[in-house]
Structure formats: C-alpha cells, structure tokens
Design a protein around this motif. Structure first.
Motif, PDB file in Angstrom:
ATOM      1  N   SER A 218       0.854  -1.187   0.000  1.00  0.00           N
ATOM      2  CA  SER A 218       0.000   0.000   0.000  1.00  0.00           C
ATOM      3  C   SER A 218       0.889   1.237   0.000  1.00  0.00           C
ATOM      4  N   ILE A 219       0.822   2.007  -1.083  1.00  0.00           N
ATOM      5  CA  ILE A 219       1.700   3.158  -1.249  1.00  0.00           C
ATOM      6  C   ILE A 219       0.898   4.445  -1.033  1.00  0.00           C
ATOM      7  N   ASP A 220       1.287   5.204  -0.054  1.00  0.00           N
ATOM      8  CA  ASP A 220       0.639   6.487   0.220  1.00  0.00           C
ATOM      9  C   ASP A 220       1.233   7.529  -0.728  1.00  0.00           C
ATOM     10  N   ALA A 221       0.540   7.777  -1.837  1.00  0.00           N
ATOM     11  CA  ALA A 221       1.034   8.729  -2.838  1.00  0.00           C
ATOM     12  C   ALA A 221       0.455  10.123  -2.651  1.00  0.00           C
ATOM     13  N   ASN A 222      -0.152  10.379  -1.504  1.00  0.00           N
ATOM     14  CA  ASN A 222      -0.581  11.737  -1.192  1.00  0.00           C
ATOM     15  C   ASN A 222       0.649  12.578  -0.862  1.00  0.00           C
ATOM     16  N   VAL A 223       0.730  13.748  -1.456  1.00  0.00           N
ATOM     17  CA  VAL A 223       1.829  14.665  -1.165  1.00  0.00           C
ATOM     18  C   VAL A 223       1.240  16.030  -0.830  1.00  0.00           C
ATOM     19  N   PHE A 224       1.456  16.475   0.392  1.00  0.00           N
ATOM     20  CA  PHE A 224       0.979  17.785   0.837  1.00  0.00           C
ATOM     21  C   PHE A 224       2.193  18.684   1.037  1.00  0.00           C
ATOM     22  N   GLU A 225       2.663  19.259  -0.044  1.00  0.00           N
ATOM     23  CA  GLU A 225       3.852  20.095  -0.013  1.00  0.00           C
ATOM     24  C   GLU A 225       3.502  21.482   0.514  1.00  0.00           C
ATOM     25  N   PRO A 226       4.276  21.992   1.462  1.00  0.00           N
ATOM     26  CA  PRO A 226       3.993  23.346   1.968  1.00  0.00           C
ATOM     27  C   PRO A 226       4.158  24.385   0.858  1.00  0.00           C
ATOM     28  N   ARG A 227       3.301  25.375   0.858  1.00  0.00           N
ATOM     29  CA  ARG A 227       3.474  26.484  -0.076  1.00  0.00           C
ATOM     30  C   ARG A 227       4.596  27.396   0.408  1.00  0.00           C
ATOM     31  N   ASN A 228       5.175  28.134  -0.508  1.00  0.00           N
ATOM     32  CA  ASN A 228       6.235  29.074  -0.144  1.00  0.00           C
ATOM     33  C   ASN A 228       5.694  30.120   0.822  1.00  0.00           C
ATOM     34  N   GLY A 229       6.516  30.500   1.756  1.00  0.00           N
ATOM     35  CA  GLY A 229       6.121  31.527   2.713  1.00  0.00           C
ATOM     36  C   GLY A 229       5.883  30.940   4.089  1.00  0.00           C
ATOM     37  N   ASP A 230       5.983  31.786   5.080  1.00  0.00           N
ATOM     38  CA  ASP A 230       5.787  31.363   6.465  1.00  0.00           C
ATOM     39  C   ASP A 230       4.296  31.400   6.778  1.00  0.00           C
ATOM     40  N   LEU A 231       3.581  30.357   6.388  1.00  0.00           N
ATOM     41  CA  LEU A 231       2.132  30.320   6.525  1.00  0.00           C
ATOM     42  C   LEU A 231       1.724  29.492   7.740  1.00  0.00           C
ATOM     43  N   ASP A 232       0.515  29.722   8.197  1.00  0.00           N
ATOM     44  CA  ASP A 232      -0.030  28.981   9.329  1.00  0.00           C
ATOM     45  C   ASP A 232      -0.161  27.503   8.945  1.00  0.00           C
ATOM     46  N   PRO A 233       0.539  26.591   9.607  1.00  0.00           N
ATOM     47  CA  PRO A 233       0.526  25.180   9.203  1.00  0.00           C
ATOM     48  C   PRO A 233      -0.815  24.494   9.424  1.00  0.00           C
TER      49      PRO A 233
END
Length: 575
Positions: A218-233
C-alpha cells in the motif's frame, strides 16, 4: 489466490445529517451539486453495499481499497464507512487493506468541509465545520465539528482495521521506516519549493502479508507540499493539494518511498512472494498516448494535470514492482510502460459512484495475474433520493431527467451526460468550441470534414446553412452533444462503455473519425481540433484489453481473455 480491488467508494451516509442527528432528517445532497460533480453522492450509500455483496457472492475474502473510502473525510462519514466495513468483516469474514485517498484526509491538521442537504420542500440547508462559511442560498446553516475532515493524525487511526497498523494474524508487516507501526515513528520532513518552509508530515505506506506468499504493498502517494512563505501550518491554503499532484510530486518529496518500493520488490522476488502494489493515483498515463491530442483540444484540464509524467513512470518502473492498481480518476483502463528491461502495468480501477460502476477481480495463478472487470449494475434502492431530486428540480425550474434511469448503471450514464453539460463543456472546453457544440449535428461534422479551407468556429453557422446535408438519416441529425457524451463514456469506460452506446452510433463515429483522419489542416484550425477529438475516440475504441485480461508477470505482456476466460495472445506493448 483471489483478491477484489475496489476504488473510490466515496461512502456518504444518507441516514445522518451531520450536526442534526440520525433519524430526524435524512442527509440527501442536492441534485445541483451532484450534476456538477465528477461523482454522485447519495447513491454511494447503497452502491457500496451492493459492491460488497457481489464480492461476498464470489467467495472472495480479501479486498483492496485503492483510496477515497469516504465522501470527503468528514468525521461522522469516516465512522459510518468503517462501520460498514466492520459489519462485512464480522458477518462474512472480509479482510480489507487500504491506501488513503485525497478525499480521506488532508495534511496534518485537516480541513473544513461544507455540504448542502435537501429539505422535504426542495430547499437546502448548509452544514459546515467552518464557522466563517456564509449561508449562501441555503435556508438554514448549521456549524458542526462532525463535518471536519481530519489530517493524518486523526484519519489513519480511524482506519485502524484496514492494514495501516499491524494485526496479530499478519505474517509480515512493515513500513518505509521499519517495523514500528506507531504514527510518531512514521514521519518525515517535507520542504516547500523555495526550501524555506519545512514541515513534519506522516507517510502511511505499508507492506503486509495477510496470507502465506502474498505481499500487498500500500503506497501512500498523497503529497501535501507546503506552499512558499511562512504560513499557518493549520490552514488548508498553506499546502498544495495532493489531488492534482499525485505521483508527479512523489520523486521530489517522497523519494524514500520509491527506494523502499525497490527494496520490497527485490526481497519479494528473492523470497518467492507474489507482490501486488496499489496507491490512490495512477503511475502511468491513463490516456494511452492521447495526452497530446487532449492538450490540443482542451488545453489545461484537471485530467491532464493529474497525468503522470514519463519520467515519473520511469522511476516507478525502475523499482521493479511490476503491477500497480490505482483509483482517483474513476476510469477503466490498463496501461503499460516500458523502459529497457524495466516494465510496469498500471490497472486503473473504476468507481461505483462514477461511470462505469465496476471493480477488479484479481487471481494470481503461477506466473500470471488474471484480471476480470466485474460490473455491478444491480443496486437495490438505487433511486432512494429520486423523489427529493424531483422536488428540488421543480422548485428550481431545472431538469430531473436523471431520475428516469432504470438502474444504477443507467443513472451513472445519465449523470455523465449532465456532468458534460454542467461541468466539462462550461469549465474545461475552450469557450469558442463549447459555444459551437449545441449548434451542430453529426451531419454538420461531415460538412466540416469535407471542407478543405481551414475554419474557425465563427465560420461554421454560415457554412452549414449554405451546405445542406444530403441523404439525411436519424444519426446524421444526432446532436454533436450526444457524441461528446459518448466520447466521455469511452474515455472513462473503454470497452465497458460499448454496452451503453448503440452499435449504429459507433459505426457513424468510426466513419466521421476516418473522414477527419483523411484531411490535413493547419494546426489550431477548427478541423484540426476536431480531428484530435476524433483521433482520441478512435484510439479508445481500439485500445484493448480494458475488461478481462492476463498479465504475464515475467515479461509484462498483457493479453485479453475471451468470454470463456481463455487467454488470447496479442502483441506486447501499450494496452
């Protein structure tokens, strides 16, 4: 050794209007929202059970879920969906092994969800987890935490019985980080494109041996890459949604998963284990080489954005996993990628909430993987929401034509036509082409194919008016819109779509495709764009096998099977 592979159940509990309570008001989503969506909502409630009943009738006990078990990951929906699976496990001994889809969770902290539910008079109320969400045209608004979609920390524990954690009965279990199944031991750093923002994220991939000799990857291919900038996580907008990213984002963000896949494949071969890999997203172009034509015709579409790039398919093939099942796109397709001695077969699994309603039955026999596509047309109570749909349509002055469906499969076929009308044409087709479609019939296309001078859409009305169609037949009078709907049926269903399209129509489509193929027009002209449309249709009609086939696990050759289940040898290559 037989397995059922299902994808995208998108289970929605019509018995529970989140935040209101079970039993006092049903939770039927609006027809307007349904017609504009790539999937149906309310019908999943009975379709999921019909699907599982079909699996039980076949005597299959091991079920792989290629993501999107839930509607949109709402807490109450997650609880209802897993309760259904637990019921089938308890009553029939089914074992479920899953991978997370983009609708099941979101990043670490989750995200808000808002849905419109029908009232008895055809009006609708808004139920949302977001206190800031405006009521809009709804007659009432309810704010409920039950509507919130969780992140990894909440969603994966809710899926505890689907393989994400070790069970005592498992012969083997591991993840990319080792044998510790605790979520805190399965995190990694993910970095924004500018390298300035670093977040800790969880990867939910795992390998399990539920029965002797079978490894399910089972391969978790979800990728939640942070956007550029110091944003609220904690905010949704702080991450790139995995919906469009899919496998294209894996090599840069989750290279360690591909390294682990290669190690698993090597060990599986050495130990004589049969390896079946799956993730939510396709890892090979599911358009079977028609990508360029679709880009020429429609420019940038969600389907094209979700198409894996060749270098990504190459990286996946190099891991040696050989066979990969996927969901996400709700299509029936088999594609083959070859790069030197490396090869990979991607088997795209349809959904019960999108045309065509089907799943895959997989049998491992020696050095072959036998795959059958099982269509589930009979869904008891498929029309449960139809009465409310009609009331809504009468109130809004819209069409309820989908409620004339004679069964679940027919409903999904009709829903696809509404999706073309309300979503694909207005949102994905270029405006000049979309505006032209209602004005044309198939006889007009014949005139365009016979016109040597390059045209633009504004030239067409006067041309067809001055060129009467000779030998008019009913099919020549068929609206171009109907052909476009059939084009989408073939795009999504391949061979399965033929049962929903009259053979006479197919013959006319082939004729028109041949006429456009014989012409030559400048790139960008109307005829050139229509030639791309026709070429894709021809390719989908010719692509095989899409229903029942065998995969040679040594050579990667994909061979169709006849109606008696016998393998019919064909030339190797893209399937």
């Amino acid at each position: 050794m037989k397995i059922a592979v299902i994808a995208d159940p998108h289970f929605h509990d019509i018995d529970n209007r989140q935040g209101v309570g079970r039993g006092d008001r049903v939770a039927v989503r609006t027809l307007a929202d349904t017609n504009a969506s790539t999937r149906v909502f309310n019908e999943s409630f009975h379709a999921t059970r019909a699907l599982l009943d079909d699996i039980v009738r076949r005597g299959i006990s091991l079920v792989v879920i290629a993501g999107d078990l839930t509607d949109d990951g709402q807490q109450s929906t997650m609880a209802a969906a897993t309760a259904v699976l637990a019921d089938y496990s308890r009553r029939f001994g089914l074992r479920f092994v899953a991978t997370p889809g983009n609708h099941d969770l979101y990043a670490i902290h989750g995200r808000h969800q808002s849905k419109r539910f029908l009232n008895a008079d055809g009006s609708h109320m808004l139920v949302t987890s977001d206190p800031q969400m405006e009521q809009g045209g709804s007659v009432e608004r309810i704010v409920s935490d039950d509507m919130y979609c969780g992140g990894y920390g909440a969603a994966i524990p809710a899926l505890v019985d689907l393989g994400f954690f070790r069970r005592k009965s498992d012969l083997h279990w591991e993840c990319p980080f080792g044998t510790d199944d605790r979520l805190e031991a399965r995190s990694f750093e993910i970095v924004s494109a500018d390298g300035q923002t670093v977040r800790r994220m969880i990867d939910a991939s795992f390998l399990v041996e539920p029965v002797e000799g079978l490894w399910l990857l089972s391969i978790d291919a979800n990728v939640f890459e942070p956007r550029n900038g110091d944003l609220d996580p904690t905010l949704e907008k702080s991450y790139h949604d995995s919906t469009d990213a899919g496998w294209n984002a894996m090599p840069r963000n989750k290279g360690f998963v591909l390294d682990w896949m290669k190690d698993v494949a090597t060990r599986a071969e050495a130990l004589g284990k049969r390896l079946v890999a799956f993730s939510h997203y396709p890892v090979i172009d599911p358009l079977n080489g028609t990508w360029a034509d679709e880009a020429k015709l429609l420019n940038d579409t969600s389907f094209l954005r979700r198409t894996p790039r060749a270098e990504v398919s190459k990286a996946a093939a190099a891991t040696g996993i050989k066979v990969h099942f996927s969901g996400h796109l709700h299509i029936n397709d088999t594609a083959v990628f070859r790069d030197g001695d490396d090869w990979l077969v991607n088997i795209a699994v349809p959904s019960m909430v999108g045309f065509p309603p089907a799943y895959k039955v997989v049998e491992i026999s020696g050095e072959r993987l036998e795959v059958e596509t099982a269509v589930v047309s009979d869904v008891p109570s498929y029309d449960t929401a139809f009465a409310l749909y009609r009331v809504e349509a009468e109130r809004e002055g819209t069409s309820a034509a989908v409620t004339e469906a004679t069964g679940h499969a027919d409903f999904l076929s009709r829903h696809l036509a509404e999706m073309v009308r309300h979503r694909y044409l207005p949102k994905e087709w270029p405006q000049d082409l979309a505006a032209l479609v209602p004005q044309l019939c198939l006889g007009d296309l014949e005139i365009l194919a016979a016109t040597a001078a390059p045209l633009v859409p504004k030239d067409v009305p006067s041309l067809v008016a001055s060129s009467p169609i000779t030998g008019t037949t009913m099919l020549q009078d068929l609206p171009f819109f109907e052909m476009i709907v059939d084009w989408y049926r073939l795009r999504k269903g391949r061979e399965l779509a033929l049962g929903f399209i009259e053979p006479a129509r197919i013959a006319v489509y082939r004729h028109l495709a041949a006429r456009f193929a014989a012409g030559a027009w400048p790139t960008g002209s109307l005829q050139d764009r229509l030639a791309s449309f026709m070429r894709m249709l021809s390719d989908w009609l010719a692509s095989a096998p899409s229903r029942d086939f065998s995969v040679d696990l040594v050579t990667g050759e994909v061979m169709p099977r006849d109606h008696l289940g016998r393998t019919v040898r064909r030339q190797t290559g893209s399937a």
